[in-house]
Write an enzyme that holds these catalytic residues in place. Structure first.
Site, PDB file in Angstrom:
ATOM      1  N   LYS A  88       0.842  -1.178   0.097  1.00  0.00           N
ATOM      2  CA  LYS A  88       0.015   0.113  -0.075  1.00  0.00           C
ATOM      3  C   LYS A  88       0.804   1.205  -0.067  1.00  0.00           C
ATOM      4  O   LYS A  88       0.766   2.087  -0.570  1.00  0.00           O
ATOM      5  CB  LYS A  88      -0.993   0.056   1.341  1.00  0.00           C
ATOM      6  CG  LYS A  88      -1.721  -1.040   1.250  1.00  0.00           C
ATOM      7  CD  LYS A  88      -2.645  -1.093   2.456  1.00  0.00           C
ATOM      8  CE  LYS A  88      -1.792  -0.978   4.021  1.00  0.00           C
ATOM      9  NZ  LYS A  88      -1.266  -2.218   4.500  1.00  0.00           N
TER      10      LYS A  88
ATOM     11  N   ARG B 213      -9.248   1.244   9.490  1.00  0.00           N
ATOM     12  CA  ARG B 213      -8.684  -0.077   9.823  1.00  0.00           C
ATOM     13  C   ARG B 213      -9.827  -0.701  10.553  1.00  0.00           C
ATOM     14  O   ARG B 213      -9.422  -1.826  10.951  1.00  0.00           O
ATOM     15  CB  ARG B 213      -7.434   0.214  10.736  1.00  0.00           C
ATOM     16  CG  ARG B 213      -6.167  -0.539   9.881  1.00  0.00           C
ATOM     17  CD  ARG B 213      -5.002  -0.196  10.724  1.00  0.00           C
ATOM     18  NE  ARG B 213      -3.777  -0.888  10.421  1.00  0.00           N
ATOM     19  CZ  ARG B 213      -2.848  -0.543   9.946  1.00  0.00           C
ATOM     20  NH1 ARG B 213      -2.855   0.392   9.210  1.00  0.00           N
ATOM     21  NH2 ARG B 213      -1.823  -1.279   9.785  1.00  0.00           N
TER      22      ARG B 213
ATOM     23  N   ARG C  88      11.641  -5.768   4.136  1.00  0.00           N
ATOM     24  CA  ARG C  88      11.497  -4.037   3.817  1.00  0.00           C
ATOM     25  C   ARG C  88      12.664  -3.349   4.811  1.00  0.00           C
ATOM     26  O   ARG C  88      13.018  -3.666   5.675  1.00  0.00           O
ATOM     27  CB  ARG C  88      10.217  -3.721   4.358  1.00  0.00           C
ATOM     28  CG  ARG C  88      10.122  -2.296   4.418  1.00  0.00           C
ATOM     29  CD  ARG C  88       8.824  -1.838   4.705  1.00  0.00           C
ATOM     30  NE  ARG C  88       8.047  -2.477   5.676  1.00  0.00           N
ATOM     31  CZ  ARG C  88       6.866  -2.359   5.870  1.00  0.00           C
ATOM     32  NH1 ARG C  88       5.897  -1.885   5.088  1.00  0.00           N
ATOM     33  NH2 ARG C  88       6.140  -3.248   6.858  1.00  0.00           N
TER      34      ARG C  88
ATOM     35  N   ARG D 188      12.111  -1.447  10.180  1.00  0.00           N
ATOM     36  CA  ARG D 188      10.876  -1.079  11.292  1.00  0.00           C
ATOM     37  C   ARG D 188      10.757  -2.072  12.345  1.00  0.00           C
ATOM     38  O   ARG D 188      11.165  -3.244  12.091  1.00  0.00           O
ATOM     39  CB  ARG D 188       9.592  -0.967  10.627  1.00  0.00           C
ATOM     40  CG  ARG D 188       9.266   0.241   9.980  1.00  0.00           C
ATOM     41  CD  ARG D 188       7.974   0.275   9.007  1.00  0.00           C
ATOM     42  NE  ARG D 188       6.930  -0.415   9.740  1.00  0.00           N
ATOM     43  CZ  ARG D 188       5.577  -0.561   8.947  1.00  0.00           C
ATOM     44  NH1 ARG D 188       5.511   0.026   7.833  1.00  0.00           N
ATOM     45  NH2 ARG D 188       4.697  -0.841   9.521  1.00  0.00           N
TER      46      ARG D 188
ATOM     47  N   ARG E  67       0.549  -8.566  13.978  1.00  0.00           N
ATOM     48  CA  ARG E  67       0.028  -7.492  12.908  1.00  0.00           C
ATOM     49  C   ARG E  67      -1.078  -8.231  11.771  1.00  0.00           C
ATOM     50  O   ARG E  67      -2.314  -7.856  11.639  1.00  0.00           O
ATOM     51  CB  ARG E  67       0.783  -6.629  12.346  1.00  0.00           C
ATOM     52  CG  ARG E  67       1.600  -5.767  13.096  1.00  0.00           C
ATOM     53  CD  ARG E  67       2.996  -5.501  12.522  1.00  0.00           C
ATOM     54  NE  ARG E  67       2.700  -4.612  11.348  1.00  0.00           N
ATOM     55  CZ  ARG E  67       3.656  -4.854  10.341  1.00  0.00           C
ATOM     56  NH1 ARG E  67       4.829  -5.070  10.435  1.00  0.00           N
ATOM     57  NH2 ARG E  67       3.368  -3.948   9.122  1.00  0.00           N
TER      58      ARG E  67
HETATM   59  P1  AP5 Z   1       4.874  -1.564   1.740  1.00  0.00           P
HETATM   60  O1  AP5 Z   1       4.550  -0.615   0.464  1.00  0.00           O
HETATM   61  O2  AP5 Z   1       5.831  -0.839   2.684  1.00  0.00           O
HETATM   62  O3  AP5 Z   1       3.645  -2.261   2.110  1.00  0.00           O
HETATM   63  P2  AP5 Z   1       2.460  -1.736   3.024  1.00  0.00           P
HETATM   64  O4  AP5 Z   1       0.894  -2.343   2.546  1.00  0.00           O
HETATM   65  O5  AP5 Z   1       2.424  -0.159   3.100  1.00  0.00           O
HETATM   66  O6  AP5 Z   1       3.045  -2.340   4.413  1.00  0.00           O
HETATM   67  P3  AP5 Z   1       2.693  -1.980   5.961  1.00  0.00           P
HETATM   68  O7  AP5 Z   1       3.705  -3.002   6.797  1.00  0.00           O
HETATM   69  O8  AP5 Z   1       3.321  -0.474   5.924  1.00  0.00           O
HETATM   70  O9  AP5 Z   1       1.298  -1.887   6.284  1.00  0.00           O
HETATM   71  P4  AP5 Z   1       0.733  -1.735   7.738  1.00  0.00           P
HETATM   72  O10 AP5 Z   1      -0.659  -1.574   7.321  1.00  0.00           O
HETATM   73  O11 AP5 Z   1       1.090  -2.919   8.697  1.00  0.00           O
HETATM   74  O12 AP5 Z   1       1.670  -0.545   8.687  1.00  0.00           O
HETATM   75  P5  AP5 Z   1       1.484   0.921   9.013  1.00  0.00           P
HETATM   76  O13 AP5 Z   1       2.642   1.539   9.063  1.00  0.00           O
HETATM   77  O14 AP5 Z   1       0.097   1.148   8.452  1.00  0.00           O
HETATM   78  O15 AP5 Z   1       5.571  -2.782   1.184  1.00  0.00           O
HETATM   79  C1  AP5 Z   1       6.197  -3.995   1.790  1.00  0.00           C
HETATM   80  C2  AP5 Z   1       7.534  -4.691   1.182  1.00  0.00           C
HETATM   81  O16 AP5 Z   1       7.039  -5.186  -0.045  1.00  0.00           O
HETATM   82  C3  AP5 Z   1       8.662  -3.206   0.915  1.00  0.00           C
HETATM   83  O17 AP5 Z   1       9.779  -3.953   1.063  1.00  0.00           O
HETATM   84  C4  AP5 Z   1       8.225  -3.304  -0.597  1.00  0.00           C
HETATM   85  O18 AP5 Z   1       9.462  -2.820  -1.229  1.00  0.00           O
HETATM   86  C5  AP5 Z   1       7.719  -4.719  -1.068  1.00  0.00           C
HETATM   87  N1  AP5 Z   1       6.761  -4.674  -2.301  1.00  0.00           N
HETATM   88  C6  AP5 Z   1       5.797  -3.618  -2.287  1.00  0.00           C
HETATM   89  N2  AP5 Z   1       5.117  -4.120  -3.575  1.00  0.00           N
HETATM   90  C7  AP5 Z   1       5.797  -5.246  -3.912  1.00  0.00           C
HETATM   91  C8  AP5 Z   1       5.424  -5.888  -5.086  1.00  0.00           C
HETATM   92  N3  AP5 Z   1       4.413  -5.721  -6.059  1.00  0.00           N
HETATM   93  N4  AP5 Z   1       6.178  -6.970  -5.198  1.00  0.00           N
HETATM   94  C9  AP5 Z   1       7.326  -7.280  -4.554  1.00  0.00           C
HETATM   95  N5  AP5 Z   1       7.529  -6.644  -3.270  1.00  0.00           N
HETATM   96  C10 AP5 Z   1       6.893  -5.583  -3.115  1.00  0.00           C
HETATM   97  O19 AP5 Z   1       0.983   0.645  10.643  1.00  0.00           O
HETATM   98  C11 AP5 Z   1       2.052   0.243  11.582  1.00  0.00           C
HETATM   99  C12 AP5 Z   1       1.101   0.307  12.820  1.00  0.00           C
HETATM  100  O20 AP5 Z   1       0.812   1.696  13.112  1.00  0.00           O
HETATM  101  C13 AP5 Z   1      -0.027  -0.662  13.011  1.00  0.00           C
HETATM  102  O21 AP5 Z   1       0.320  -2.046  13.336  1.00  0.00           O
HETATM  103  C14 AP5 Z   1      -0.858   0.031  14.162  1.00  0.00           C
HETATM  104  O22 AP5 Z   1      -0.223  -0.181  15.556  1.00  0.00           O
HETATM  105  C15 AP5 Z   1      -0.734   1.486  14.144  1.00  0.00           C
HETATM  106  N6  AP5 Z   1      -1.423   2.027  13.087  1.00  0.00           N
HETATM  107  C16 AP5 Z   1      -1.582   2.537  11.519  1.00  0.00           C
HETATM  108  N7  AP5 Z   1      -2.739   2.943  11.026  1.00  0.00           N
HETATM  109  C17 AP5 Z   1      -3.643   2.837  12.216  1.00  0.00           C
HETATM  110  C18 AP5 Z   1      -4.960   3.050  12.108  1.00  0.00           C
HETATM  111  N8  AP5 Z   1      -5.696   3.337  11.162  1.00  0.00           N
HETATM  112  N9  AP5 Z   1      -5.888   2.525  13.476  1.00  0.00           N
HETATM  113  C19 AP5 Z   1      -4.984   1.956  14.441  1.00  0.00           C
HETATM  114  N10 AP5 Z   1      -3.713   1.800  14.228  1.00  0.00           N
HETATM  115  C20 AP5 Z   1      -2.782   2.144  13.168  1.00  0.00           C
END
Ligand code: AP5
Length: 229
Positions: free
Chosen positions: A23, A98, A137, A170, A181
């Site tokens: 994403k 979420r 990542r 991270r 997660r």
């Molecule tokens: P990447 O693009 O970084 O993936 P992503 O979907 O953004 O993954 P995240 O882990 O950031 O999502 P998340 O939802 O858990 O974390 P967030 O920061 O929101 O890609 C991942 C890897 O794959 C990279 O290495 C990339 O190069 C590779 N890749 C990408 N596309 C590819 C492809 N097509 N083919 C091959 N490789 C590929 O949340 C973190 C924490 O914050 C949560 O756990 C929670 O505690 C809190 N939080 C955040 N938002 C909320 C909310 N709305 N409500 C409550 N808590 C929240």
């Protein structure tokens, strides 16, 4: 990647999907192409943690466990952010909403701020791929560019291709926290897929595909007038 997009985004876009689905990677491309903000609630929360704000102190232990931060804290942060003038021409949510409560509240926030219904793109990927993507990542400390040591390594190990910044892993990308997660996603976020699908608002893409194919799928959805067929 240079993509020809002649229209303005002019709407809220939601990237929905499990952790590690890609994403953030795609949100950066869309935001760059349409010149709109990329609103990652994860990035916003990590910034609050690193600045040791009151919100950051509350969020830190929750994020370290792999749980979700309470809805009221996230909603306040989001509503304040999209009220800013740079969001007037649209924005991309990455990792928000979420929970069903966040999705319901977002409807009211968008209404209050005169936005139409959002475009929701669901990134579909199997769990075994997600584990590899998250453990591999690495993120630039300076510009937040996203790499993967297996699939998209930087030219120089540990350094960002764009600005030479240090690449970091991270804290929540360790297997034990990743499993938490993924469980939190199944419990609290997955129901949103049906929530948006039942309202005819969901566009589903194969996010297990290679990077270029995923980008093409995302832009194909956004190229449609208001995102609908
Ligand atoms: P990447 O693009 O970084 O993936 P992503 O979907 O953004 O993954 P995240 O882990 O950031 O999502 P998340 O939802 O858990 O974390 P967030 O920061 O929101 O890609 C991942 C890897 O794959 C990279 O290495 C990339 O190069 C590779 N890749 C990408 N596309 C590819 C492809 N097509 N083919 C091959 N490789 C590929 O949340 C973190 C924490 O914050 C949560 O756990 C929670 O505690 C809190 N939080 C955040 N938002 C909320 C909310 N709305 N409500 C409550 N808590 C929240």
């Amino acid at each position: 990647m240079a993509l020809e997009t002649k229209q303005a985004l002019a709407r809220a876009v939601i990237f929905l999907g499990p952790p590690g689905a890609g994403k953030g990677t795609q949100a950066r491309l869309v935001a760059g192409e349409f010149h709109v903000p990329h609103l990652s609630t994860g990035d916003m929360l990590r910034e609050s943690v690193s600045q040791d704000t009151a919100l950051g102190r509350l969020a830190k232990p929750v994020m370290e466990r792999g749980d979700l931060v309470p809805d009221d804290l996230v909603l306040r942060m989001v509503e304040d952010r999209i009220a800013r003038t740079d969001c007037a021409n649209g924005f991309v949510f990455d990792g928000f909403p979420r929970t069903l409560a966040q999705a319901g509240a977002l409807n009211h926030i968008l209404e209050r701020q005169d936005f139409g219904p959002p475009v929701v793109i669901f990134f579909r990927v199997a769990d075994d791929i997600l584990m590899r993507r998250m453990t591999g990542r690495r993120t630039c400390k300076v510009g937040a560019e996203i790499y993967n040591i297996y699939d998209f390594p930087p030219k120089v190990a540990g350094r960002c291709d764009v600005d030479g910044g240090e690449l970091i892993q991270r804290a929540d990308d360790r297997p034990k926290v990743i499993r938490e997660r993924l469980a939190a996603y199944d419990r609290q976020t997955k129901p949103l897929v049906e929530y948006y699908r039942s309202q005819g608002m969901l566009d589903e893409i194969d996010a297990a595909a290679g990077m270029a194919a995923v980008t093409a799928s995302v832009f194909a959805v956004l190229a449609r007038p208001m995102g609908r067929p």
